[in-house]
Design a protein around this motif. Structure first.
Motif, mmCIF file in Angstrom:
data_model
loop_
_atom_site.group_PDB
_atom_site.id
_atom_site.type_symbol
_atom_site.label_atom_id
_atom_site.label_comp_id
_atom_site.label_asym_id
_atom_site.label_seq_id
_atom_site.Cartn_x
_atom_site.Cartn_y
_atom_site.Cartn_z
ATOM 1 N N UNK A 76 -67.902 -31.239 -19.295
ATOM 2 C CA UNK A 76 -68.812 -32.377 -18.719
ATOM 3 C C UNK A 76 -67.257 -32.865 -17.900
ATOM 4 N N UNK A 77 -67.427 -33.612 -16.657
ATOM 5 C CA UNK A 77 -66.895 -34.375 -15.939
ATOM 6 C C UNK A 77 -67.802 -35.045 -15.402
ATOM 7 N N UNK A 78 -66.984 -36.464 -15.204
ATOM 8 C CA UNK A 78 -68.128 -38.116 -14.946
ATOM 9 C C UNK A 78 -66.504 -38.750 -13.679
ATOM 10 N N UNK A 79 -65.460 -37.751 -13.872
ATOM 11 C CA UNK A 79 -64.644 -39.060 -12.923
ATOM 12 C C UNK A 79 -65.093 -38.666 -11.690
ATOM 13 N N UNK A 80 -64.865 -39.840 -10.880
ATOM 14 C CA UNK A 80 -64.790 -40.142 -9.378
ATOM 15 C C UNK A 80 -65.188 -38.845 -8.407
ATOM 16 N N UNK A 81 -63.569 -38.428 -8.426
ATOM 17 C CA UNK A 81 -63.109 -37.270 -7.938
ATOM 18 C C UNK A 81 -64.652 -35.834 -8.348
ATOM 19 N N UNK A 82 -64.813 -35.767 -9.762
ATOM 20 C CA UNK A 82 -65.714 -34.784 -9.393
ATOM 21 C C UNK A 82 -67.209 -35.322 -9.157
ATOM 22 N N UNK A 83 -67.619 -36.331 -8.995
ATOM 23 C CA UNK A 83 -69.009 -37.267 -9.212
ATOM 24 C C UNK A 83 -69.117 -37.474 -7.623
ATOM 25 N N UNK A 84 -68.329 -37.325 -6.456
ATOM 26 C CA UNK A 84 -68.310 -37.097 -5.204
ATOM 27 C C UNK A 84 -68.150 -35.637 -4.762
ATOM 28 N N UNK A 85 -67.554 -34.963 -5.399
ATOM 29 C CA UNK A 85 -67.677 -33.310 -5.410
ATOM 30 C C UNK A 85 -69.639 -32.991 -5.793
ATOM 31 N N UNK A 86 -69.839 -33.493 -5.993
ATOM 32 C CA UNK A 86 -70.756 -33.340 -6.977
ATOM 33 C C UNK A 86 -72.453 -33.747 -6.055
ATOM 34 N N UNK A 87 -72.081 -34.848 -5.194
ATOM 35 C CA UNK A 87 -72.954 -35.293 -4.266
ATOM 36 C C UNK A 87 -72.946 -34.757 -3.600
ATOM 37 N N UNK A 88 -71.752 -34.962 -2.827
ATOM 38 C CA UNK A 88 -71.181 -33.755 -1.926
ATOM 39 C C UNK A 88 -72.129 -32.379 -1.562
ATOM 40 N N UNK A 89 -71.946 -31.781 -2.587
ATOM 41 C CA UNK A 89 -72.781 -29.836 -2.892
ATOM 42 C C UNK A 89 -74.618 -30.701 -2.744
ATOM 43 N N UNK A 90 -74.330 -31.833 -3.943
ATOM 44 C CA UNK A 90 -76.298 -31.463 -3.454
ATOM 45 C C UNK A 90 -76.964 -32.279 -2.470
ATOM 46 N N UNK A 91 -76.051 -32.757 -1.422
ATOM 47 C CA UNK A 91 -76.524 -32.824 -0.591
ATOM 48 C C UNK A 91 -75.880 -31.658 0.869
#
Length: 91
Positions: A76-91
């Motif tokens: 599991x990862x919740x750091x800023x970079x991973x969160x931004x990447x996950x958000x971009x991928x979701x969009x």
């Protein structure tokens, strides 16, 4: 391939449309569901209906370079970079 094991992408899209037709407008998903396939299908079905549906997603599991075996917990990862990447991928 998730779609061939459970149901076809076409069937999944028809089910999403039917759910909407009978009054469901809230769809909860996650990037881990089908490794992004769930979000992709929801996006395709409702791409011109963003003001008519509510889509909720979640992130946290880093499944990109990890092979999951059985029910073994993924990293599991919740750091800023991973969160931004996950958000971009979701969009």
């Amino acid at each position: 391939d998730w779609s061939s094991d459970v149901c076809s992408s076409d069937l999944a899209k028809r089910m999403l449309k039917k759910a909407y037709d009978v009054g469901i407008n809230f769809f909860e998903t996650g990037d881990l569901y089908g490794k992004g396939l769930s979000e992709k299908l929801i996006g395709e079905v409702f791409k011109d209906m963003r003001d008519k549906v509510v889509i909720s997603t979640k992130h946290g599991y880093d499944f990109n370079d990890v092979k999951q075996i059985g029910h073994k917990e993924l990293p599991q990862r919740f750091d800023d970079d991973f969160t931004r990447m996950a958000l971009r991928n979701s969009l």
